[in-house]
Design a protein around this motif. Structure first.
Motif, PDB file in Angstrom:
ATOM      1  N   ASN A  40      -1.765 -20.839   4.244  1.00  0.00           N
ATOM      2  CA  ASN A  40      -0.635 -20.301   4.900  1.00  0.00           C
ATOM      3  C   ASN A  40       0.588 -20.068   3.832  1.00  0.00           C
ATOM      4  O   ASN A  40       1.229 -20.999   3.250  1.00  0.00           O
ATOM      5  CB  ASN A  40      -0.117 -21.461   5.668  1.00  0.00           C
ATOM      6  N   PRO A  42       3.612 -19.117   1.866  1.00  0.00           N
ATOM      7  CA  PRO A  42       5.185 -19.012   2.441  1.00  0.00           C
ATOM      8  C   PRO A  42       5.763 -17.470   2.287  1.00  0.00           C
ATOM      9  O   PRO A  42       6.463 -17.009   2.775  1.00  0.00           O
ATOM     10  CB  PRO A  42       6.045 -19.845   1.902  1.00  0.00           C
ATOM     11  N   ILE A  44       7.508 -16.665  -0.065  1.00  0.00           N
ATOM     12  CA  ILE A  44       8.951 -16.713  -0.438  1.00  0.00           C
ATOM     13  C   ILE A  44       8.759 -16.755  -1.864  1.00  0.00           C
ATOM     14  O   ILE A  44       8.165 -17.652  -2.403  1.00  0.00           O
ATOM     15  CB  ILE A  44       9.827 -17.943   0.371  1.00  0.00           C
ATOM     16  N   GLN A  46      10.499 -18.492  -4.321  1.00  0.00           N
ATOM     17  CA  GLN A  46      10.676 -19.694  -4.681  1.00  0.00           C
ATOM     18  C   GLN A  46       9.690 -20.721  -4.586  1.00  0.00           C
ATOM     19  O   GLN A  46       9.203 -21.672  -5.302  1.00  0.00           O
ATOM     20  CB  GLN A  46      11.738 -20.421  -4.275  1.00  0.00           C
ATOM     21  N   TYR A  47       8.880 -20.456  -3.399  1.00  0.00           N
ATOM     22  CA  TYR A  47       7.795 -21.580  -3.128  1.00  0.00           C
ATOM     23  C   TYR A  47       6.537 -21.015  -3.408  1.00  0.00           C
ATOM     24  O   TYR A  47       5.395 -21.800  -3.098  1.00  0.00           O
ATOM     25  CB  TYR A  47       8.142 -21.820  -1.516  1.00  0.00           C
ATOM     26  N   TYR A  51       3.368 -23.833  -3.822  1.00  0.00           N
ATOM     27  CA  TYR A  51       2.389 -24.004  -2.654  1.00  0.00           C
ATOM     28  C   TYR A  51       0.960 -23.883  -3.346  1.00  0.00           C
ATOM     29  O   TYR A  51       0.093 -24.484  -2.935  1.00  0.00           O
ATOM     30  CB  TYR A  51       2.611 -23.164  -1.304  1.00  0.00           C
TER      31      TYR A  51
ATOM     32  N   GLU B 136      18.560 -17.990   4.843  1.00  0.00           N
ATOM     33  CA  GLU B 136      17.261 -17.341   4.093  1.00  0.00           C
ATOM     34  C   GLU B 136      16.729 -16.561   5.142  1.00  0.00           C
ATOM     35  O   GLU B 136      16.085 -15.479   4.669  1.00  0.00           O
ATOM     36  CB  GLU B 136      16.598 -18.883   3.788  1.00  0.00           C
ATOM     37  N   ALA B 172       8.101 -15.169   9.527  1.00  0.00           N
ATOM     38  CA  ALA B 172       8.594 -15.795   8.459  1.00  0.00           C
ATOM     39  C   ALA B 172       8.952 -17.127   8.466  1.00  0.00           C
ATOM     40  O   ALA B 172       8.571 -18.266   7.744  1.00  0.00           O
ATOM     41  CB  ALA B 172       9.752 -15.043   7.591  1.00  0.00           C
ATOM     42  N   ARG B 175       6.003 -19.257   9.129  1.00  0.00           N
ATOM     43  CA  ARG B 175       5.256 -19.552   8.052  1.00  0.00           C
ATOM     44  C   ARG B 175       5.834 -20.621   6.879  1.00  0.00           C
ATOM     45  O   ARG B 175       5.068 -21.314   6.477  1.00  0.00           O
ATOM     46  CB  ARG B 175       5.139 -18.190   7.301  1.00  0.00           C
ATOM     47  N   TYR B 176       7.007 -20.621   6.933  1.00  0.00           N
ATOM     48  CA  TYR B 176       7.973 -21.313   6.078  1.00  0.00           C
ATOM     49  C   TYR B 176       7.774 -22.928   6.576  1.00  0.00           C
ATOM     50  O   TYR B 176       7.339 -23.707   5.692  1.00  0.00           O
ATOM     51  CB  TYR B 176       9.366 -20.833   5.952  1.00  0.00           C
ATOM     52  N   ARG B 178       5.564 -24.013   8.398  1.00  0.00           N
ATOM     53  CA  ARG B 178       4.249 -24.710   8.312  1.00  0.00           C
ATOM     54  C   ARG B 178       4.019 -24.827   7.065  1.00  0.00           C
ATOM     55  O   ARG B 178       3.013 -25.749   6.886  1.00  0.00           O
ATOM     56  CB  ARG B 178       3.515 -23.563   8.719  1.00  0.00           C
ATOM     57  N   CYS B 179       4.374 -24.004   6.099  1.00  0.00           N
ATOM     58  CA  CYS B 179       4.015 -24.554   4.471  1.00  0.00           C
ATOM     59  C   CYS B 179       4.574 -25.945   4.187  1.00  0.00           C
ATOM     60  O   CYS B 179       3.741 -26.704   3.517  1.00  0.00           O
ATOM     61  CB  CYS B 179       4.604 -23.332   3.813  1.00  0.00           C
ATOM     62  N   GLN B 182       2.290 -28.198   5.887  1.00  0.00           N
ATOM     63  CA  GLN B 182       1.026 -28.577   5.139  1.00  0.00           C
ATOM     64  C   GLN B 182       1.322 -29.495   3.749  1.00  0.00           C
ATOM     65  O   GLN B 182       0.336 -30.316   3.589  1.00  0.00           O
ATOM     66  CB  GLN B 182       0.448 -27.094   4.775  1.00  0.00           C
ATOM     67  N   ALA B 183       2.248 -28.959   3.150  1.00  0.00           N
ATOM     68  CA  ALA B 183       2.663 -29.942   1.795  1.00  0.00           C
ATOM     69  C   ALA B 183       2.769 -31.415   2.145  1.00  0.00           C
ATOM     70  O   ALA B 183       2.293 -32.096   1.566  1.00  0.00           O
ATOM     71  CB  ALA B 183       3.796 -29.462   1.213  1.00  0.00           C
TER      72      ALA B 183
END
Lengths: 331, 418
Positions: A40, A42, A44, A46-47, A51, B136, B172, B175-176, B178-179, B182-183
């Motif tokens: 997944n 992101p 974006i 910065q990330y 990730y 953002e 978006a 997804r953000y 969710r990321c 997951q982290a």
């Protein structure tokens, strides 16, 4: 059922093949984990990199630790390394051999994960799509008003609206994936050639000592297993006798008991010879004896010399016949 | 020996790998439960957070307690903790070891649930969609009041009812979050694996010697409990059979025959006869004595110290002395020849076979143990019937006689000498 038992026995007989089996199982688990994991990105700026590199390197660390944990040789290695000297000298070559065996087996599953991410390419695309030079590719969407970086960061995400009817995204991802697969195959080639070299060249260096260290590491493993088994059997007999002794101590009057019932001692009721059971207790019948035995097994390991046990003189009955010749009985 | 190895492997593997199998099955069950569970975020500002977080936390607690319920050792741990001291002291390290091993196994299924939930991300999105940073992701947030903004954000997890794509891009944001979820999942797995690694791989550095002891004794407690249950079951069966037999005999009016006396002669050839039901009762024949047995097992656990067979105590707790033939009182009632097993001899003297009598022989140093462990494993009586010499030093043995009868054999120095 018999065949299954045979296979199980074969695997359990050789501790090395158990470790190999577990190592392969862990690699299969890592493959399954990767395919079921929903990547997944992101998208974006910065990330992205964080990730993707996290997904590429954190699970291998986890799998490495898991590989060390489930390997039986870890326990043998740690015990041999830290035990006091006792009556048995320590052989550092054995410890090194065990360590390298554990490391080799634990590194397989992480390498499988890393290779899968590289060959699949999603991680690379997510991490490095922003480092691509967009001039090589046509069809970049200029009309959205976003920066270049943000557009490039959105390349891994298929369903974003800015990439409709545009081949730009597909071209960039194909390019980055190509890099990723090249690196993956290259690493695989290096690993396999290293392994082949190690195999071919091993007999050239100290093969004799290698055989010795392999024997003694296998011996340590088998010895620990046998000790645990003996403890289990001993605990079983100890508990059975303890329970029966408890029942016997609650015995009421026994004047009614007919004298020859002594022959049917509780130990024989289970149709095993009483002598066999005594043998299995090996004379250890009290809590402090058991504690002392277990402590000195670790503190003061016995020496590697079984001459006394192997050549124990047997007790036999002798008598003289009418000629005065001494006869022996075979017992 | 191979049979014993397989049996012991099965025993050990039964106990531990049974529990490992149970925890593995529970882990798979928790993963399967998650995939078949239809996550249903309410998409309302007031309930999103509580629903999302409770989906993350409550099922693991439930699995943890289920692990305790399914584990047999929990009741054993409770019993060992609560029992009175009795004749056996309590070892707190054994209790700690059992508690730790039970908890370790029960923690696997909850950890699987939490990691699967975090990797999937839905509960995180549901809980934290309202905390999204609008700078953002927000496209045009100025026209909305705070409440409407919060309501819009709360609808992010629900694809079907999200109705303002112009305010925020749903994919978006999804997804953000969710990321991030997951982290968090990977970090959680990493922490758990590191802790497990430290506990199992580094532990031997510190406590290996006492670890062997606690492992042995916890295994022993488990086996002892099983043995006790088995013995009680067998005893109950024999008790029932003897009770019924007595009842029938009582009703029919017949005197039960002492058939065991004639059976004594049949055992001369050394074959082991199967024990009668009465023997299996171990002398516990009444309801109140059985009740005492069961009560005492908990209230006053026996010491961990086995006595040798020759030293078995009589019913009065008097230790059985070595059968010293110089004590003339014991010879009362003995006829000529060897001790006739058919006689009514007091229990104390004949508590064991004559092999355990401790025959004293002045010339050879055979101890009581040696006599008992005669390699032929037959009673000394039978050996003496074959040949009347001491099996260790070949000196002739005089026959056991009544103290008033004249001595017959020669070469005997002492009336005590046998």
């Amino acid at each position: 059922m018999d065949k299954f038992k045979l296979v199980l026995q074969y695997f359990q007989s050789n501790s090395e093949s158990i470790s190999n089996g577990i190592c392969i199982l862990l690699s299969l688990i890592s493959v399954k984990l990767y395919t079921s994991f929903d990547f997944n990105c992101p998208c974006i700026p910065q990330y992205n990199k964080m990730y993707a590199l996290g997904v590429m390197f954190v699970p291998p660390v986890i799998l490495f630790f898991l590989g060390i944990l489930v390997n039986r040789h870890t326990g043998v290695l740690m015990e041999e390394y830290i035990r006091p000297l006792g009556r048995r000298t320590k052989n550092p070559a054995v410890v090194k051999f065990l360590f390298s065996a554990v490391m080799q087996r634990s590194l397989l599953a992480p390498m499988v994960w890393i290779l899968m991410t590289l060959l699949d390419g999603k991680c690379f695309i997510c991490a490095f799509s922003m480092n691509v030079n967009p001039k090589h590719f046509t069809g970049m969407p200029n009309s959205t008003g976003l920066d270049l970086i943000k557009i490039l960061a959105k390349v891994p995400c298929k369903e974003d609206v800015i990439f409709k009817n545009s081949s730009f995204r597909k071209a960039v991802s194909r390019y980055v994936r190509c890099y990723s697969q090249a690196i993956g195959w290259f690493i695989l080639l290096i690993l396999i050639s290293l392994g082949t070299l190690a195999r071919i060249l091993k007999p050239c260096f100290n093969y004799g000592t290698f055989l010795q260290t392999r024997y003694w590491s296998n011996y340590l493993d088998v010895e620990q297993k046998l000790f645990d088994e003996t403890c289990v059997l001993h605990a079983r007999d100890f508990s059975r006798k303890c329970v029966m002794q408890f029942f016997e101590s609650m015995r009421e009057d026994a004047a009614l008991r007919l004298p020859l019932s002594y022959a049917f001692r509780p130990g024989q009721i289970h149709s095993e010879g009483a002598e066999e059971e005594d043998d299995r207790l090996h004379g250890i019948t009290r809590i402090d004896q058991v504690d002392h035995l277990l402590e000195s097994w670790y503190e003061c390991k016995p020496e590697l010399d079984v001459t006394k046990m192997a050549y124990k003189p047997k007790v036999c009955i002798t008598w003289e016949d009418h000629n005065g010749k001494v006869l022996f009985s075979e017992v | 020996m191979d049979k014993f190895r397989m049996m012991s492997q099965l025993l050990q593997s039964n106990q531990e790998s049974f529990m490992n199998g149970i925890s593995g099955i529970m882990a798979l069950a928790s993963a399967q439960l998650y995939t078949s569970f239809e996550f249903n975020c309410p998409c309302m500002p007031e309930y999103n957070y509580s629903y999302g977080i409770s989906m993350l936390i409550i099922p693991p607690i439930w699995f943890f307690m289920l692990g305790f319920v399914l584990n047999n050792n929990v009741s054993m741990l409770a019993e060992e903790w609560k029992r009175p001291k009795g004749q056996r002291r309590k070892d707190p390290s054994v209790l700690r070891y059992m508690c730790v091993s039970i908890s370790q196994r029960s923690l696997i299924a909850p950890a699987v649930w939490i990691s699967v939930t975090l990797m999937d991300g839905k509960s995180f999105v549901c809980a934290y969609s309202m905390d999204l940073d609008m700078t953002e992701f927000g496209k045009n947030a100025s026209g909305l009041s705070d409440i409407e903004l919060v309501q819009t954000l709360a609808k992010i997890p629900c694809k079907s009812i999200f109705d303002s794509p112009h305010v925020v891009s749903r994919e978006a944001a999804f997804r953000y979050i969710r990321c991030i979820s997951q982290a968090c999942g990977w970090v959680f797995l990493m922490i758990i694996t590191t802790i497990a690694f430290l506990v199992r791989a580094i532990r031997p550095c510190f406590t290996q010697a006492s670890f062997l002891k606690t492992k042995y004794w916890s295994h022993y407690l488990d086996i002892e409990r099983k043995m006790f249950d088995e013995t009680c079951t067998e005893h109950a069966k024999s008790f029932a059979q003897v009770c019924i037999k007595q009842y029938f005999e009582g009703v029919s009016g017949e005197i039960p025959s002492f058939s065991t006396q004639t059976r004594a002669d049949d055992t001369v050839d050394g074959e082991e006869k199967p024990p009668t039901e009465e023997d299996k009762l171990y002398g516990v024949r009444r309801q109140d004595s059985m009740n005492i047995v069961l009560l005492d097992w908990h209230a006053c656990k026996p010491p961990l110290s086995l006595k040798k067979f020759a030293e078995a105590t009589g019913p009065n707790g008097v230790a059985h002395k070595k059968f010293d033939l110089s004590d003339k009182n014991h010879l009362n009632g003995l006829k000529g020849g060897y001790v006739n097993p058919g006689l009514d001899v007091a229990q104390n003297e004949l508590d064991s076979c004559l092999c355990g009598l401790g025959l004293q022989h002045s010339d050879c140093d055979m101890s009581e143990e040696d006599i008992y462990r005669l390699p032929l494993n037959v009673c000394l009586l039978k050996w003496l019937e074959i040949r009347s010499v001491c099996p260790m030093c070949n000196k002739p043995i005089v026959r056991l006689q009544h103290p008033d009868a004249p001595r017959a054999a020669e070469g005997v120095q002492d009336p005590e000498e046998v």
